[in-house]
Enzyme design. Sequence first.
Site, PDB file in Angstrom:
ATOM      1  N   HIS A  61       0.860  -1.191   0.000  1.00 46.93           N
ATOM      2  CA  HIS A  61       0.000   0.000   0.000  1.00 46.93           C
ATOM      3  C   HIS A  61       0.900   1.246   0.000  1.00 46.93           C
ATOM      4  CE1 HIS A  61      -3.212   2.701   1.141  1.00 46.93           C
ATOM      5  NE2 HIS A  61      -4.073   1.730   1.283  1.00 46.93           N
ATOM      6  N   GLY A 105       0.323  -5.012   1.741  1.00 49.50           N
ATOM      7  CA  GLY A 105      -0.848  -5.240   0.884  1.00 49.50           C
ATOM      8  C   GLY A 105      -0.487  -5.919  -0.423  1.00 49.50           C
ATOM      9  N   TYR A 135      -4.984  -4.627  10.213  1.00 50.56           N
ATOM     10  CA  TYR A 135      -5.419  -5.260   8.959  1.00 50.56           C
ATOM     11  C   TYR A 135      -6.918  -5.557   9.045  1.00 50.56           C
ATOM     12  CZ  TYR A 135      -3.640  -6.668   4.459  1.00 50.56           C
ATOM     13  OH  TYR A 135      -3.347  -6.686   3.111  1.00 50.56           O
TER      14      TYR A 135
HETATM   15  O1  YXS Z   1      12.039   8.734  -0.257  1.00 46.24           O
HETATM   16  P1  YXS Z   1      11.683   8.540  -1.712  1.00 46.24           P
HETATM   17  O2  YXS Z   1      10.770   9.598  -2.258  1.00 46.24           O
HETATM   18  O3  YXS Z   1      12.883   8.249  -2.582  1.00 46.24           O
HETATM   19  O4  YXS Z   1      10.774   7.192  -1.784  1.00 46.24           O
HETATM   20  C1  YXS Z   1      11.300   5.988  -1.293  1.00 46.24           C
HETATM   21  C2  YXS Z   1      10.238   5.349  -0.412  1.00 46.24           C
HETATM   22  O5  YXS Z   1       9.531   6.282   0.385  1.00 46.24           O
HETATM   23  C3  YXS Z   1       9.319   4.774  -1.469  1.00 46.24           C
HETATM   24  N1  YXS Z   1       8.493   3.692  -0.909  1.00 46.24           N
HETATM   25  C4  YXS Z   1       7.171   3.792  -0.683  1.00 46.24           C
HETATM   26  N2  YXS Z   1       6.318   4.821  -0.894  1.00 46.24           N
HETATM   27  C5  YXS Z   1       5.027   4.607  -0.511  1.00 46.24           C
HETATM   28  N3  YXS Z   1       4.575   3.459   0.018  1.00 46.24           N
HETATM   29  C6  YXS Z   1       5.412   2.410   0.230  1.00 46.24           C
HETATM   30  N4  YXS Z   1       4.928   1.273   0.727  1.00 46.24           N
HETATM   31  C7  YXS Z   1       6.784   2.566  -0.125  1.00 46.24           C
HETATM   32  N5  YXS Z   1       7.884   1.772  -0.031  1.00 46.24           N
HETATM   33  C8  YXS Z   1       8.912   2.486  -0.527  1.00 46.24           C
HETATM   34  O6  YXS Z   1      10.149   4.278  -2.493  1.00 46.24           O
HETATM   35  C9  YXS Z   1      11.390   5.016  -2.478  1.00 46.24           C
HETATM   36  C10 YXS Z   1      12.537   4.049  -2.353  1.00 46.24           C
HETATM   37  O7  YXS Z   1      12.389   3.468  -1.067  1.00 46.24           O
HETATM   38  P2  YXS Z   1      13.680   2.931  -0.279  1.00 46.24           P
HETATM   39  O8  YXS Z   1      14.758   3.959  -0.345  1.00 46.24           O
HETATM   40  O9  YXS Z   1      13.221   2.466   1.048  1.00 46.24           O
HETATM   41  O10 YXS Z   1      14.089   1.692  -1.212  1.00 46.24           O
HETATM   42  P3  YXS Z   1      14.945   0.401  -0.781  1.00 46.24           P
HETATM   43  O11 YXS Z   1      15.231  -0.298  -2.060  1.00 46.24           O
HETATM   44  O12 YXS Z   1      16.047   0.805   0.125  1.00 46.24           O
HETATM   45  O13 YXS Z   1      13.939  -0.471   0.095  1.00 46.24           O
HETATM   46  C11 YXS Z   1      12.804  -1.034  -0.555  1.00 46.24           C
HETATM   47  C12 YXS Z   1      11.826  -1.499   0.540  1.00 46.24           C
HETATM   48  C13 YXS Z   1      10.528  -1.979  -0.130  1.00 46.24           C
HETATM   49  C14 YXS Z   1      12.467  -2.647   1.370  1.00 46.24           C
HETATM   50  C15 YXS Z   1      11.541  -0.306   1.476  1.00 46.24           C
HETATM   51  O14 YXS Z   1      11.151   0.794   0.675  1.00 46.24           O
HETATM   52  C16 YXS Z   1      10.440  -0.598   2.433  1.00 46.24           C
HETATM   53  O15 YXS Z   1      10.629  -1.298   3.454  1.00 46.24           O
HETATM   54  N6  YXS Z   1       9.221  -0.088   2.091  1.00 46.24           N
HETATM   55  C17 YXS Z   1       8.064  -0.270   2.963  1.00 46.24           C
HETATM   56  C18 YXS Z   1       7.536  -1.703   2.865  1.00 46.24           C
HETATM   57  C19 YXS Z   1       6.262  -1.804   3.729  1.00 46.24           C
HETATM   58  O16 YXS Z   1       6.343  -1.783   4.955  1.00 46.24           O
HETATM   59  N7  YXS Z   1       5.144  -1.832   3.063  1.00 46.24           N
HETATM   60  C20 YXS Z   1       3.815  -1.852   3.759  1.00 46.24           C
HETATM   61  C21 YXS Z   1       3.047  -0.625   3.301  1.00 46.24           C
HETATM   62  S1  YXS Z   1       1.517  -0.515   4.229  1.00 46.24           S
HETATM   63  C22 YXS Z   1       0.605  -1.791   3.652  1.00 46.24           C
HETATM   64  O17 YXS Z   1       0.897  -2.416   2.637  1.00 46.24           O
HETATM   65  C23 YXS Z   1      -0.631  -2.184   4.418  1.00 46.24           C
HETATM   66  C24 YXS Z   1      -1.454  -1.019   4.852  1.00 46.24           C
HETATM   67  S2  YXS Z   1      -0.145  -3.126   5.830  1.00 46.24           S
HETATM   68  O18 YXS Z   1       0.937  -2.356   6.455  1.00 46.24           O
HETATM   69  O19 YXS Z   1      -1.274  -3.216   6.698  1.00 46.24           O
HETATM   70  O20 YXS Z   1       0.295  -4.383   5.341  1.00 46.24           O
END
Ligand code: YXS
Length: 256
Positions: A61, A105, A135
């Site tokens: 998400h 998500g 969730y």
């Molecule tokens: O700072 P900039 O503008 O360069 O953007 C960064 C991150 O903010 C962005 N980004 C995201 N933007 C919005 N939503 C996200 N879920 C998201 N994830 C990442 O992408 C740019 C690069 O991110 P960065 O520097 O962290 O990249 P990386 O290659 O070092 O690491 C990739 C990840 C995916 C491991 C890392 O970005 C990460 O841990 N992202 C969050 C993963 C996560 O927790 N997703 C859950 C989202 S909430 C959801 O799905 C449900 C509501 S729930 O939580 O209930 O399951």
Amino acid sequence: MRIDRHDAVGVITLDHPQQRNALSRRLVDDLIAALADFGRQRLRVVVLRAAAGSKVWSAGHDVHELPDTGRDPLGWDDPLRYLIREIENFPAPVIAMVEGSVWGGACETVFACDLVVAAPNATFALTPARLGVPYNVSGMLTLLNASNMRIAKEMAFTAKPVAAERAERLGMINHVVAAGELEAFCLALAQDIAANAPLSISVMKEQLRILAGAHPMSPQGFERIQGLRRLVYDSDDYREGIRAFKEKRPPVFRGE
Ligand code: YXS
């Protein structure tokens, strides 16, 4: 996002690496439009993938689109909920072709697909507990149907990634295939399915969707869950989880 067609097989490729293919409203709208178009063309299989060599299939998400407190972050009209329902209701099989890490998500999105074929580097992490998000019931059911109670609890409580090899061993995904052969494997699998009777497959998919959702829950039970979820999305921890993500720091949860 790219759209391709191979005979009766449609392919949707997530290609927004800047935001790690986060499922923003815009991306989800494009995904749903592509599925609708494939439906109008009466395609017999859809493959949902990320660009070849992706390290992140989807980061889940779009955290920037999660509402502040006081509103259910995963309500009926949330883009993620729309996407899950569109995949489940699509009248033909959807194959998730996975390379790289899958988060939150997006993990549910993959598990909502009918078949999952992953490269060895694929991982699957359910992240609500990492962000303080409550969730939702149908999302929990998607997870439960993709695994079992023990694994669902481990994934939900630890928020740690499960590697493709373990996911296959647990029956959560169908195949693990070397990255270099993944696309050919998925297209061959799709062509095998496309050669069979589409009406028979469509009705079996719908039967399994209805059976998978056939879990009795009393109105009081549902209302209790919604009340508990509201306590979570109204909590300081929910605000802290999102704030910490935006500030790129580990969250500090206090249980209030
Ligand atoms: O700072 P900039 O503008 O360069 O953007 C960064 C991150 O903010 C962005 N980004 C995201 N933007 C919005 N939503 C996200 N879920 C998201 N994830 C990442 O992408 C740019 C690069 O991110 P960065 O520097 O962290 O990249 P990386 O290659 O070092 O690491 C990739 C990840 C995916 C491991 C890392 O970005 C990460 O841990 N992202 C969050 C993963 C996560 O927790 N997703 C859950 C989202 S909430 C959801 O799905 C449900 C509501 S729930 O939580 O209930 O399951």
